[in-house]
Design an enzyme around this catalytic site. Sequence first.
Site, PDB file in Angstrom:
ATOM      1  N   CYS A 114      -2.549   8.149   4.751  1.00  0.00           N
ATOM      2  CA  CYS A 114      -2.596   7.738   3.430  1.00  0.00           C
ATOM      3  C   CYS A 114      -3.699   8.252   2.677  1.00  0.00           C
ATOM      4  CB  CYS A 114      -2.061   6.050   3.276  1.00  0.00           C
ATOM      5  SG  CYS A 114      -3.244   5.101   4.180  1.00  0.00           S
ATOM      6  N   GLU A 150       0.977  -1.303   0.126  1.00  0.00           N
ATOM      7  CA  GLU A 150      -0.042   0.027   0.078  1.00  0.00           C
ATOM      8  C   GLU A 150       0.940   1.206  -0.157  1.00  0.00           C
ATOM      9  OE1 GLU A 150      -2.316   1.076   3.661  1.00  0.00           O
ATOM     10  OE2 GLU A 150      -2.083   2.852   2.521  1.00  0.00           O
TER      11      GLU A 150
HETATM   12  P1  NAP Z   1       9.135   4.304   3.807  1.00  0.00           P
HETATM   13  O1  NAP Z   1      10.287   5.014   3.493  1.00  0.00           O
HETATM   14  O2  NAP Z   1       8.836   3.825   2.506  1.00  0.00           O
HETATM   15  O3  NAP Z   1       9.690   2.895   4.649  1.00  0.00           O
HETATM   16  C1  NAP Z   1       8.711   1.732   4.808  1.00  0.00           C
HETATM   17  C2  NAP Z   1       9.535   0.734   5.112  1.00  0.00           C
HETATM   18  O4  NAP Z   1      10.311   0.263   4.143  1.00  0.00           O
HETATM   19  C3  NAP Z   1      10.561   0.915   6.415  1.00  0.00           C
HETATM   20  O5  NAP Z   1      10.440  -0.308   6.860  1.00  0.00           O
HETATM   21  C4  NAP Z   1      11.947   0.946   5.587  1.00  0.00           C
HETATM   22  O6  NAP Z   1      12.959   0.402   6.411  1.00  0.00           O
HETATM   23  C5  NAP Z   1      11.675   0.158   4.460  1.00  0.00           C
HETATM   24  N1  NAP Z   1      12.639   0.682   3.271  1.00  0.00           N
HETATM   25  C6  NAP Z   1      12.342   2.065   2.816  1.00  0.00           C
HETATM   26  N2  NAP Z   1      13.316   1.990   1.864  1.00  0.00           N
HETATM   27  C7  NAP Z   1      13.821   0.857   1.601  1.00  0.00           C
HETATM   28  C8  NAP Z   1      14.761   0.316   0.506  1.00  0.00           C
HETATM   29  N3  NAP Z   1      15.289   1.240  -0.384  1.00  0.00           N
HETATM   30  N4  NAP Z   1      14.847  -1.086   0.456  1.00  0.00           N
HETATM   31  C9  NAP Z   1      14.291  -1.732   1.607  1.00  0.00           C
HETATM   32  N5  NAP Z   1      13.581  -1.293   2.406  1.00  0.00           N
HETATM   33  C10 NAP Z   1      13.174   0.135   2.356  1.00  0.00           C
HETATM   34  O7  NAP Z   1       7.980   4.788   4.621  1.00  0.00           O
HETATM   35  P2  NAP Z   1       8.055   5.807   5.762  1.00  0.00           P
HETATM   36  O8  NAP Z   1       9.156   5.842   6.646  1.00  0.00           O
HETATM   37  O9  NAP Z   1       6.863   5.617   6.510  1.00  0.00           O
HETATM   38  O10 NAP Z   1       7.646   7.436   5.241  1.00  0.00           O
HETATM   39  C11 NAP Z   1       8.302   7.950   4.115  1.00  0.00           C
HETATM   40  C12 NAP Z   1       7.410   8.483   3.184  1.00  0.00           C
HETATM   41  O11 NAP Z   1       6.322   7.336   2.860  1.00  0.00           O
HETATM   42  C13 NAP Z   1       6.180   9.592   3.911  1.00  0.00           C
HETATM   43  O12 NAP Z   1       6.944  10.828   3.798  1.00  0.00           O
HETATM   44  C14 NAP Z   1       5.148   9.318   2.809  1.00  0.00           C
HETATM   45  O13 NAP Z   1       5.213  10.013   1.773  1.00  0.00           O
HETATM   46  C15 NAP Z   1       4.977   7.788   2.768  1.00  0.00           C
HETATM   47  N6  NAP Z   1       4.113   7.044   3.613  1.00  0.00           N
HETATM   48  C16 NAP Z   1       3.018   6.768   3.109  1.00  0.00           C
HETATM   49  C17 NAP Z   1       2.140   6.030   3.553  1.00  0.00           C
HETATM   50  C18 NAP Z   1       0.837   5.214   2.737  1.00  0.00           C
HETATM   51  O14 NAP Z   1      -0.134   4.594   3.705  1.00  0.00           O
HETATM   52  N7  NAP Z   1       0.536   5.613   1.741  1.00  0.00           N
HETATM   53  C19 NAP Z   1       2.415   5.500   5.074  1.00  0.00           C
HETATM   54  C20 NAP Z   1       3.305   5.991   5.477  1.00  0.00           C
HETATM   55  C21 NAP Z   1       4.340   6.807   4.809  1.00  0.00           C
HETATM   56  P3  NAP Z   1      13.739   1.432   7.569  1.00  0.00           P
HETATM   57  O15 NAP Z   1      12.757   2.035   8.233  1.00  0.00           O
HETATM   58  O16 NAP Z   1      14.544   0.465   8.437  1.00  0.00           O
HETATM   59  O17 NAP Z   1      14.442   2.406   6.730  1.00  0.00           O
END
Ligand code: NAP
Length: 485
Positions: A268, A231
């Site tokens: 989201c 998602e």
């Molecule tokens: P994220 O950066 O996508 O991280 C989510 C998960 O994926 C974390 O467990 C992270 O690990 C892992 N991850 C991130 N990059 C990776 C990679 N290149 N390879 C492997 N694993 C990876 O999400 P976030 O930290 O929650 O938030 C960042 C952005 O995501 C927000 O600013 C927002 O735009 C978006 N977001 C969207 C939703 C939604 O429901 N649509 C929800 C939350 C966030 P680590 O934590 O260990 O780095």
Amino acid sequence: MTENATPTLTTDQLVSRVAAASAVWAATPYAERARVIRAIADALDAAGAELIAIAQEETALAEGRLQGELKRTTFQLRIFADEIERGACFDVRIDRPDAEWPMGAPRPDLRRMLIPIGPVLNFAASNFPFAFSVAGGDTAAALAAGNAVLVKAHSGHPRLSDATARVVQEAAVAAGAPEGLLEVVHGTENGVEALKHPLIKAASFTGSIPAGRALFDIANARPEPIPFYGELGSVNPAFVAPAAAAARPVEIAEGYLASITGSQGQLCTKPGVLFVPEGSPVIDALLDAAVPGPAPLLNDRIASGFVATLESVAEHGAVSVLREGAASRTAEPEATLLQTTADAVLADPEGLITEVFGPVGLVVTYADPAELAPIARSLEGQLTATIVADEVEGDLELARTLVPALADRAGRVLWNQWPTGVSVTYAQQHGGPYPATTASGTTAVGTASITRFLRPVAFQNFPDALLPEALRDGNPLGLPQSIDG
Ligand code: NAP
């Protein structure tokens, strides 16, 4: 260094432990599974004060919000326990033999049902430390389906992840579940290693488009590809029709601002873009309405991403600032409204219709309602799309053109309600075409989410005693059975 809920184990050892538990759990009767899941829910409720205190320290979310989220989380576990006892989710179908089957050849005895898919890896979300994290919806669905779960903890709340896991583990084992029913792994690389592990049979994810896409590609590039239920991002456009805009501007403006500032806009389903008629009184009402004061975002990574994305949209040549405060572009922001036109959106949809994860909305003015349907048809996949309209001709005519386009582009289409607040129910749909999700045929919320972690199998011409009980004659488990169609 974070202390793991099960310390000292490598990722490979954690996966193996989960896989061993999964085999036992899959063979555990549905009523037993339901009892364990309810015991987990009770234990989480009992540990609420301790868990919420840690969540407050790690996420900056308000206590009331976290209390509500924990309640939602344990309700979710209990409704899934009820669901597996009801049994419709196992989709039991029995075709008895038919020598006269009109296909032209006799029909054999065929019995089909859904069985557990195998060990699940769940990448927890940052923005719901309970409801989409260690004991959240994906875990609840996977457990209900009969699979053990390895959770990749989100780096934004590591201590809460371990504390939650300990509560779940103790409750599960005390209720008779196998050790290893739920384990937690920390670290980006460990998450990737687990996703590549041959014993993992499905994965779920809530987070950003780049991370979700990278992990989806890894899941598909494995020697044995596995389902990856990601998602990802969504802008959740809302369309205000002319009569509604004229009749109730204050109600619309206040409702919209409450929806984009709730949980500091880190949802989201936040309606990130609002279409209103040019010169509409909604715009004045948006300027006049009260908004909450500045407050911190979930973590540093989200804060820096927020400021960078907000700046990039605000600096777009077709965008002006409608409303902002001194703190708007900081790590502890207050509400911001940007403004552009429908023409500009049609000219550069990618530059303007983009998720800004924080308390920000883009107000798009239109000169003619006829401009909206082409925009709706050109949208990328969305979790939600909203129509705000009155039941008068004009608004209804506009709605008739928008509804088919929005149903094509979004997982949930709303009428005169805001999309934040995703109820856990039987008919809920929290999904949508890519990039809202990587699996548009599924939902991440509601009881229909259980089937993501099930797999169909048919038994042909089997003696009754060798069939799973759910498929036997006389229906010993009393589950819903579809017999001969
Ligand atoms: P994220 O950066 O996508 O991280 C989510 C998960 O994926 C974390 O467990 C992270 O690990 C892992 N991850 C991130 N990059 C990776 C990679 N290149 N390879 C492997 N694993 C990876 O999400 P976030 O930290 O929650 O938030 C960042 C952005 O995501 C927000 O600013 C927002 O735009 C978006 N977001 C969207 C939703 C939604 O429901 N649509 C929800 C939350 C966030 P680590 O934590 O260990 O780095």
